[in-house]
Design a protein around this motif. Structure first.
Motif, short mmCIF file in Angstrom:
data_model
loop_
_atom_site.label_atom_id
_atom_site.label_comp_id
_atom_site.label_asym_id
_atom_site.label_seq_id
_atom_site.Cartn_x
_atom_site.Cartn_y
_atom_site.Cartn_z
N ILE A 149 0.82 -1.21 0.00
CA ILE A 149 0.00 0.00 0.00
C ILE A 149 0.85 1.26 0.00
O ILE A 149 0.62 2.19 -0.78
CB ILE A 149 -0.95 0.00 1.22
CG1 ILE A 149 -1.99 -1.10 1.09
CG2 ILE A 149 -1.64 1.36 1.37
CD1 ILE A 149 -2.85 -1.29 2.33
N HIS A 150 1.87 1.30 0.85
CA HIS A 150 2.60 2.55 1.09
C HIS A 150 3.91 2.66 0.31
O HIS A 150 4.42 3.77 0.17
CB HIS A 150 2.89 2.69 2.58
CG HIS A 150 1.66 2.78 3.42
ND1 HIS A 150 0.90 3.93 3.51
CD2 HIS A 150 1.03 1.86 4.20
CE1 HIS A 150 -0.12 3.73 4.32
NE2 HIS A 150 -0.08 2.47 4.76
N LEU A 151 4.45 1.55 -0.15
CA LEU A 151 5.72 1.61 -0.88
C LEU A 151 5.54 1.13 -2.32
O LEU A 151 5.46 1.92 -3.24
CB LEU A 151 6.79 0.79 -0.15
CG LEU A 151 7.17 1.29 1.25
CD1 LEU A 151 8.20 0.39 1.90
CD2 LEU A 151 7.66 2.74 1.19
N THR A 152 5.48 -0.18 -2.51
CA THR A 152 5.30 -0.71 -3.86
C THR A 152 4.71 -2.11 -3.80
O THR A 152 5.07 -2.91 -2.92
CB THR A 152 6.65 -0.77 -4.60
OG1 THR A 152 6.47 -1.41 -5.88
CG2 THR A 152 7.69 -1.55 -3.81
N PRO A 153 3.80 -2.43 -4.72
CA PRO A 153 3.28 -3.79 -4.80
C PRO A 153 4.10 -4.68 -5.74
O PRO A 153 3.71 -5.82 -6.00
CB PRO A 153 1.87 -3.59 -5.34
CG PRO A 153 2.00 -2.39 -6.23
CD PRO A 153 3.04 -1.50 -5.59
N ALA A 154 5.20 -4.15 -6.25
CA ALA A 154 6.00 -4.90 -7.22
C ALA A 154 6.70 -6.08 -6.56
O ALA A 154 7.37 -5.93 -5.52
CB ALA A 154 7.03 -3.98 -7.87
N ALA A 155 6.52 -7.27 -7.13
CA ALA A 155 7.20 -8.46 -6.61
C ALA A 155 8.70 -8.34 -6.88
O ALA A 155 9.11 -7.77 -7.89
CB ALA A 155 6.64 -9.70 -7.31
N PRO A 156 9.53 -8.86 -5.97
CA PRO A 156 9.17 -9.60 -4.75
C PRO A 156 9.25 -8.76 -3.47
O PRO A 156 9.43 -9.32 -2.40
CB PRO A 156 10.22 -10.69 -4.74
CG PRO A 156 11.46 -10.00 -5.25
CD PRO A 156 10.98 -8.98 -6.26
N VAL A 157 9.17 -7.44 -3.59
CA VAL A 157 9.39 -6.57 -2.42
C VAL A 157 8.44 -6.89 -1.27
O VAL A 157 8.89 -7.08 -0.13
CB VAL A 157 9.30 -5.08 -2.84
CG1 VAL A 157 9.47 -4.18 -1.62
CG2 VAL A 157 10.34 -4.76 -3.90
N PRO A 158 7.11 -6.97 -1.49
CA PRO A 158 6.23 -7.29 -0.36
C PRO A 158 6.53 -8.65 0.28
O PRO A 158 6.46 -8.80 1.50
CB PRO A 158 4.83 -7.27 -0.99
CG PRO A 158 4.96 -6.39 -2.18
CD PRO A 158 6.32 -6.68 -2.71
N LEU A 159 6.89 -9.63 -0.54
CA LEU A 159 7.20 -10.95 0.01
C LEU A 159 8.48 -10.92 0.83
O LEU A 159 8.57 -11.58 1.88
CB LEU A 159 7.33 -11.98 -1.12
CG LEU A 159 6.03 -12.47 -1.75
CD1 LEU A 159 6.32 -13.58 -2.74
CD2 LEU A 159 5.05 -12.95 -0.70
N LEU A 160 9.48 -10.19 0.38
CA LEU A 160 10.71 -10.07 1.16
C LEU A 160 10.42 -9.41 2.51
O LEU A 160 10.96 -9.82 3.54
CB LEU A 160 11.75 -9.27 0.38
CG LEU A 160 12.31 -9.95 -0.88
CD1 LEU A 160 13.28 -9.02 -1.60
CD2 LEU A 160 13.01 -11.26 -0.52
N ALA A 161 9.58 -8.38 2.49
CA ALA A 161 9.19 -7.73 3.74
C ALA A 161 8.47 -8.71 4.66
O ALA A 161 8.67 -8.72 5.88
CB ALA A 161 8.32 -6.52 3.46
N ALA A 162 7.62 -9.57 4.07
CA ALA A 162 6.89 -10.55 4.86
C ALA A 162 7.84 -11.56 5.50
O ALA A 162 7.68 -11.92 6.68
CB ALA A 162 5.87 -11.27 3.97
N VAL A 163 8.82 -12.03 4.75
CA VAL A 163 9.78 -13.01 5.28
C VAL A 163 10.58 -12.39 6.42
O VAL A 163 10.75 -13.00 7.49
CB VAL A 163 10.72 -13.49 4.16
CG1 VAL A 163 11.86 -14.33 4.74
CG2 VAL A 163 9.94 -14.31 3.13
N VAL A 164 11.06 -11.16 6.22
CA VAL A 164 11.86 -10.50 7.26
C VAL A 164 11.02 -10.25 8.50
O VAL A 164 11.45 -10.49 9.64
CB VAL A 164 12.44 -9.18 6.72
CG1 VAL A 164 13.10 -8.39 7.84
CG2 VAL A 164 13.46 -9.46 5.62
#
Length: 329
Positions: free
Chosen positions: A88-103
């Motif tokens: 929502i606030h940064l980017t929905p481009a893969a794989p950024v949200p997934l990396l944030a989720a893993v971390v």
């Protein structure tokens, strides 16, 4: 005369080929599903994949380390919130949200695990439940970030390049690829010397300590790794349903994940995936046609498995993968 290798090795090799063939056939069927299923059925299958990855990550604790957890969904939900917030606030481009989720999942598990792994048995079970309840309360009260009781909604569709995955088939393939990656990570862990050490701790922790291992350190590493993979599953949940609520990290979700592990068979990775598919099928697909009695059916299935199949689906005789699992154990 030179004695060759024992006769059982070719049998294991044949079972390995059969297991590999079953896995390839299953992945092929999952990949081809959007061509034959209606959009709603494809969405349900995608949700099964997400929940299967959550159950497999929990099995790293339950089946391989001997740490039954009732709060594993907390890291699943933390990963979902992190992925949704980033989208929502940064980017929905893969794989950024997934990396944030893993971390995020790994960090939450690292914080909780530093306390939880100091205990064992029923104390570990109850402590993981208590820690998960604390995390859920934070999600419900931290409204500027999580949306509070209303949840985090308006999550944009994940993007690959300039393509938004709004089509259910494209999203299914994306989730399938990420789930295969997560399961591959778990498999590499349990098939390594690290996994052998975890099984030793599960079977006889005092003996492992007496020969020089530090069980607490290995259990902590397994706890963090399981939390990271659960965070990945949470990121996929955010991409799939584009809404995250406090219920996604609550006790009910944790209990369903543990139920999937028991039904499928702990200590196998693939068994909990089968159990997760059955849980989602009964809860989401059959529940509406049973006048809301889906939880009752799940309870009956659980009772039947406990009495008729103590090792779950993975313990059914005649399945090549089940025979291979029993041979390894």
């Amino acid at each position: 005369m030179t004695i060759t290798a024992p006769a059982y090795r070719p049998t294991h090799a044949r079972l390995g080929w059969r297991s590999g063939g079953v896995a390839i056939a299953a992945v092929t069927a999952l990949a081809a599903a959007p061509f034959f299923l209606a959009p709603y059925a494809t969405t349900t299958l995608t949700r099964m994949l997400v929940f299967a990855l959550l159950a497999a990550s929990l099995d790293l604790l339950v089946g391989f380390t001997g740490l039954p957890s009732l709060g594993h969904a907390a890291y699943f939900g933390v990963g979902a919130y992190a992925a949704g917030w980033v989208a929502i606030h940064l980017t929905p481009a893969a794989p950024v949200p997934l990396l944030a989720a893993v971390v995020a999942g790994a960090l939450a598990a690292a914080a909780a695990g530093s306390v939880a792994v100091r205990t064992s048995g029923v104390y570990f079970l109850m402590l993981t439940l208590a820690l998960a309840e604390v995390i859920q309360q934070v999600a419900e009260s931290w409204e500027p970030v999580t949306g509070g009781s209303n949840g985090l909604y308006g999550i944009p569709a994940v993007r690959i390049g300039s393509q938004a995955l709004t089509n259910v088939g494209y999203l299914h393939w994306y989730v399938l690829a990420c789930c295969l990656l997560g399961v591959a990570v778990l498999w590499s862990l349990v098939a390594s010397p690290f996994g052998a050490t975890l099984r030793g701790i599960r079977d006889n922790e005092p003996r492992m300590r007496s020969i020089g291992y530090d069980p607490a350190r290995y259990k902590y590493a397994a706890f963090v790794a399981a939390g990271a993979v659960a965070g990945l599953a949470g990121g996929l949940l955010a991409a799939q349903q584009r809404l995250v609520t406090p219920a996604d990290l609550g006790f009910t979700t944790s209990a369903l994940a543990l139920l999937a592990v028991v039904i499928g068979g702990s200590g196998t990775l693939w068994g909990p995936c089968v159990g997760a598919a059955l849980v989602i099928l009964v809860r989401d697909s059959l529940g509406s046609s049973l006048d809301g009695h889906g939880p009752l059916v799940l309870g009956l299935v659980f009772i039947a498995v406990v009495f008729a199949m103590p090792r779950g689906v993975a313990g059914i005789r005649g399945l090549p993968v089940a025979r291979r699992w029993r041979a390894k154990r």
